[in-house]
Design a protein around this motif. Structure first.
Motif, PDB file in Angstrom:
ATOM      1  N   THR A 201       0.914  -1.353   0.027  1.00  0.00           N
ATOM      2  CA  THR A 201      -0.196  -0.043   0.143  1.00  0.00           C
ATOM      3  C   THR A 201       1.024   1.312  -0.092  1.00  0.00           C
ATOM      4  OG1 THR A 201      -0.191   0.078   2.168  1.00  0.00           O
ATOM      5  CG2 THR A 201      -2.018  -1.105   1.088  1.00  0.00           C
ATOM      6  N   HIS A 203      -0.821   4.562   0.975  1.00  0.00           N
ATOM      7  CA  HIS A 203      -1.870   5.357   1.221  1.00  0.00           C
ATOM      8  C   HIS A 203      -1.211   6.650   2.381  1.00  0.00           C
ATOM      9  CE1 HIS A 203      -5.164   2.979   0.002  1.00  0.00           C
ATOM     10  NE2 HIS A 203      -4.908   1.840   0.755  1.00  0.00           N
ATOM     11  N   THR A 207      -2.518   2.409   8.056  1.00  0.00           N
ATOM     12  CA  THR A 207      -3.075   1.167   7.564  1.00  0.00           C
ATOM     13  C   THR A 207      -2.740   0.261   8.541  1.00  0.00           C
ATOM     14  OG1 THR A 207      -2.894   2.443   5.459  1.00  0.00           O
ATOM     15  CG2 THR A 207      -2.941   0.005   5.606  1.00  0.00           C
ATOM     16  N   THR A 222      -7.724  -2.381   6.976  1.00  0.00           N
ATOM     17  CA  THR A 222      -8.387  -1.140   7.433  1.00  0.00           C
ATOM     18  C   THR A 222      -7.372  -0.055   7.294  1.00  0.00           C
ATOM     19  OG1 THR A 222      -9.568  -2.200   9.208  1.00  0.00           O
ATOM     20  CG2 THR A 222      -9.254   0.249   9.343  1.00  0.00           C
ATOM     21  N   SER A 223      -7.783   1.089   6.701  1.00  0.00           N
ATOM     22  CA  SER A 223      -7.003   2.217   6.513  1.00  0.00           C
ATOM     23  C   SER A 223      -7.728   3.618   6.689  1.00  0.00           C
ATOM     24  CB  SER A 223      -6.247   2.370   4.987  1.00  0.00           C
ATOM     25  OG  SER A 223      -5.429   3.625   4.803  1.00  0.00           O
ATOM     26  N   ASP A 230     -11.885   3.117   7.343  1.00  0.00           N
ATOM     27  CA  ASP A 230     -12.526   2.179   6.213  1.00  0.00           C
ATOM     28  C   ASP A 230     -11.713   1.086   5.870  1.00  0.00           C
ATOM     29  OD1 ASP A 230     -14.114   4.519   6.233  1.00  0.00           O
ATOM     30  OD2 ASP A 230     -12.827   5.432   4.631  1.00  0.00           O
ATOM     31  N   TYR A 232     -10.620  -1.734   3.126  1.00  0.00           N
ATOM     32  CA  TYR A 232     -10.072  -1.787   1.788  1.00  0.00           C
ATOM     33  C   TYR A 232      -9.958  -3.309   1.138  1.00  0.00           C
ATOM     34  CZ  TYR A 232      -9.168   3.313   1.868  1.00  0.00           C
ATOM     35  OH  TYR A 232      -9.189   4.591   1.959  1.00  0.00           O
ATOM     36  N   LYS A 234      -8.703  -5.412  -1.944  1.00  0.00           N
ATOM     37  CA  LYS A 234      -7.955  -5.052  -2.900  1.00  0.00           C
ATOM     38  C   LYS A 234      -7.268  -6.579  -3.497  1.00  0.00           C
ATOM     39  CE  LYS A 234      -6.926  -0.262  -3.029  1.00  0.00           C
ATOM     40  NZ  LYS A 234      -5.702   0.640  -3.096  1.00  0.00           N
ATOM     41  N   LYS A 239      -4.132  -4.572  -7.320  1.00  0.00           N
ATOM     42  CA  LYS A 239      -4.360  -3.698  -6.732  1.00  0.00           C
ATOM     43  C   LYS A 239      -5.754  -2.801  -6.757  1.00  0.00           C
ATOM     44  CE  LYS A 239       0.285  -2.997  -5.020  1.00  0.00           C
ATOM     45  NZ  LYS A 239       1.473  -1.954  -4.740  1.00  0.00           N
ATOM     46  N   SER A 242     -12.347  -2.736  -3.798  1.00  0.00           N
ATOM     47  CA  SER A 242     -13.307  -1.549  -3.376  1.00  0.00           C
ATOM     48  C   SER A 242     -13.018  -1.221  -1.992  1.00  0.00           C
ATOM     49  CB  SER A 242     -14.665  -2.217  -3.474  1.00  0.00           C
ATOM     50  OG  SER A 242     -14.657  -3.670  -3.070  1.00  0.00           O
ATOM     51  N   VAL A 243     -13.570  -0.121  -1.528  1.00  0.00           N
ATOM     52  CA  VAL A 243     -13.516   0.450  -0.180  1.00  0.00           C
ATOM     53  C   VAL A 243     -14.893   0.558   0.528  1.00  0.00           C
ATOM     54  CG1 VAL A 243     -12.957   2.455   1.033  1.00  0.00           C
ATOM     55  CG2 VAL A 243     -12.158   2.147  -1.224  1.00  0.00           C
ATOM     56  N   SER A 245     -17.125   2.036   3.740  1.00  0.00           N
ATOM     57  CA  SER A 245     -16.944   3.051   4.479  1.00  0.00           C
ATOM     58  C   SER A 245     -18.403   3.187   4.986  1.00  0.00           C
ATOM     59  CB  SER A 245     -16.426   4.395   3.942  1.00  0.00           C
ATOM     60  OG  SER A 245     -16.454   5.469   4.640  1.00  0.00           O
TER      61      SER A 245
END
Lengths: 441, 208
Positions: A201, A203, A207, A222-223, A230, A232, A234, A239, A242-243, A245
């Motif tokens: 990642t 981000h 994370t 989680t990030s 939220d 993630y 992947k 990569k 979806s997310v 949230s």
């Protein structure tokens, strides 16, 4: 993209087609049930015979094989200096002249190897001998590209482990973990032995808690990348994903075995409960309903049960949720802070971390609540245990040497050692399932 | 006879007044670093005139000037008060805001229950939210580093929600309050002892 796939598939076919046993395996597997790590199997791995002769390659192949086997904790690798002879000198790899010479130096097992290199291709022959019974246990011939040499040796090691222990080992698995070396907590992956580290990642945020899908193709974590914790989801390869949230905390994703589905702890209702999510990040069924914290789901290998952490009895303890009946049973009663469950691949045990007077130790307990054993002692905080895919080892994080780092040990707590060296601190290791599914099963 | 006397008196007064004015001009003072001619003039003349009104009869002529001066003076005073009031309010707001975000609410180990010794601070925060109904806030829940990160993430969530519930029970609108848990990821104090832990089990406040 398509071209790439063809090349990969081509490699795989080439690689596996030419891998076959050329002697019938001697029957009877010594399936080990009690601590196999106390008496290690002494094994001799002399330098390979190489054609054309290449002393460095001979030594290197033997070293990879020795290191891979030694990693498991099952073996004691004998010193080359004591060996009566060696295939790279005698040129003989298909039979052993005098087993007595090997038992005399303490070897119960002997592995001989030969490698023929032809440009970018190689041919490898590997044999495992039982020097006490004076028989050959495994004989394999492999063909492939030289870039896959190490992978090939690992494949043979899987055969050895399978023959001697009954399980396929973990030499084709990876470990995901969190590291803050860049100044931010990001997710990384590495091979089972801590090698070929890759950053997953970017981000530039907090994370946490990576989790592998059971086909090892997806990671969920989680990030705080968008400000809120939220989830993630992947795909490892590209990569994409979806997310998920919602208001509040969205945390601790865990994949349901064999399904494109996860369980996670969500607090949007005002209370932290465990819900199912689809792999595409859509909210599914609510599983837990008790007031209080419910978090850290971990599924049994068959997906029928889910261990989780709940504060419903006042302090965090581990419970088991039955996916069919919805019934919940408490698993841990010892101590006041038991969290981070991970269900063993064999299905009979759960590993977790137990906090006691500012120390945290890794413990294993039977799913029936019996036979609790503590695997770490007097070594600071030991957290986030995760089983190897064959259940023979456990990866965890520890601050025993100061900063938090990734360690491994056998399932019986022996052979504890640091897995890798990276800048910053590392935490939250998660051992993947086997990347290559069983072929000879 | 009387008329002649009056005329000469007026003449004298004009002269005297003129002399005063010229002598006064250089005495102009700066107020607040900026020259304010209207204000300074009236302020300076007034005390001098008082000292020169030994003769009552002068009042009649001077009076119009004095009333004008008083009007200006009152206006300046009003302006000064208004500015002061605004500054006071501004200062009060800054002070209240600082108190709102600066007063951290601490918790006991593995607990999201509001401690009795934090209720006064929480009531103060409710007062702030009532006084400034336009403010929206974020409550951050934090934990000490003793436990494990996943559970602490949940515990931080509950701590933030305990505070949020207190605000809502005291009449603050739900829509004004957001929460976030940072678990043990953002300690206020580094350290592995109770002194550090007790400072890290907390709820912090951000005005959005």
């Amino acid at each position: 993209m398509k071209k790439n796939t063809i090349i990969i598939t081509g490699t795989a076919i080439f690689f596996f087609l030419f891998c076959f046993p050329f002697f019938a395996m001697s029957a009877g597997k010594n399936v080990i049930t009690i601590n196999p790590f106390l008496r290690k199997m002494p094994i001799a791995v002399p330098h390979f015979k190489s054609v054309p002769d290449n002393a460095e390659l001979s030594e290197n192949c033997a070293a990879i094989l020795s290191d891979t086997l030694e990693f498991t904790g099952y073996f004691k690798i004998l010193k080359q200096a004591a060996f009566p002879d060696s295939p790279h000198i005698t040129g003989k790899i298909d039979s052993v002249a005098d087993f007595g010479q090997w038992t005399a130096i303490g070897a119960d097992y002997l592995i001989t190897g030969g490698i023929k290199t032809n440009g970018k291709l190689f041919e490898m022959e590997l044999r495992l001998f039982d020097t006490v019974k004076q028989t050959m246990l495994i004989g394999k011939r492999y063909k492939g590209w030289t870039v896959d040499r190490e992978k090939t040796i690992r494949r043979f090691c899987s055969e050895v482990i399978h023959h001697l222990t009954g399980s396929w080992g973990f030499f084709d698995s990876r470990i995901a973990f969190v590291s803050n070396g860049t100044g931010n907590k990001e997710i990384y992956t590495c091979d089972f032995n801590g090698k070929s580290i890759k950053k997953f990642t970017t981000h530039k945020s907090i994370t946490l808690t990576p989790s592998w899908s059971s086909d090892a193709k997806w990671l969920a974590y989680t990030s705080y990348a968008k400000g809120n914790p939220d989830i993630y989801i992947k795909k490892l390869r590209d990569k994409y994903g979806s997310v998920f949230s919602r208001n509040g905390t969205n945390a601790t994703p865990a994949w349901v075995p064999g399904k494109f589905m996860l369980a996670a702890s969500l607090s949007f209702s005002g209370d932290q409960d465990i819900y199912l999510l689809t792999g595409k990040g859509k909210l599914g069924k609510r599983l837990t309903r008790k007031w209080g914290i419910d978090t850290s789901p971990a599924f049994s290998p068959d997906g029928t049960k889910m261990a989780f952490v709940s504060s419903r009895a006042g302090s965090p303890q581990i419970y088991i949720y039955d996916m069919r009946s919805g019934k919940v049973e408490r698993l841990t009663f010892d101590g006041r802070y038991n969290t981070q469950p991970d269900w063993s691949p064999k299905g009979n045990e759960i590993v977790y971390s137990a906090l006691n007077r500012s120390r945290i130790d890794i413990c294993v307990i039977g799913v029936n609540g019996r036979n609790m054993r503590k695997l770490t002692r007097n070594s600071g905080k030991n957290e986030s245990p995760s089983w190897a895919p064959d259940g023979s080892m456990i990866v965890f994080s520890s601050n025993r040497e100061g900063p938090n780092r990734i360690y491994i040990m056998t399932a019986f707590g022996t052979d504890q050692r640091r897995l890798l060296v990276l800048p910053g601190q590392q935490s939250s290791p998660a051992w993947s399932p086997r990347l290559v599914q069983k072929i000879s099963d | 006879m009387q008329g002649k006397f009056m005329r000469s008196l007026v003449f004298l007064l004009v002269i005297v007044g003129f002399m005063f004015m010229t002598s006064c001009t250089p005495k102009k003072i700066k107020v607040g670093g900026e020259e304010q001619p209207g204000t300074s003039e009236s302020e300076i003349i007034t005390p001098n005139q008082k000292s020169s009104t030994d003769n009552d009869s002068k009042d009649y002529y001077v009076k119009p000037d004095t009333s004008n001066d008083e009007r200006l003076k009152a206006e300046a005073e009003r302006r000064r008060r208004k500015e002061q009031e605004m500054a006071r309010r501004e200062g009060k707001y800054t002070e209240a805001k600082e108190a709102f975000t600066g007063n951290i609410i601490y918790f006991d180990y593995d607990s999201a229950a509001l401690r009795p010794d934090t209720i006064a601070l929480l009531n103060g925060k409710v007062d702030f939210l009532n006084q400034y109904p336009g403010e929206k806030i974020l409550i951050e829940g934090h934990c000490d580093g003793q436990g494990t990160s996943e559970y602490n993430l949940a515990l931080g969530d509950r701590r933030a929600r305990s505070v949020k519930a207190f605000f809502i029970n005291n009449g603050i609108a739900n829509a004004r309050i957001r929460i976030i848990s940072y678990g043990e990821e953002k300690p206020a104090v580094d350290g592995n002892d109770e002194a550090a832990w007790s400072k890290n089990r907390r709820a912090e406040f951000v005005i959005k």
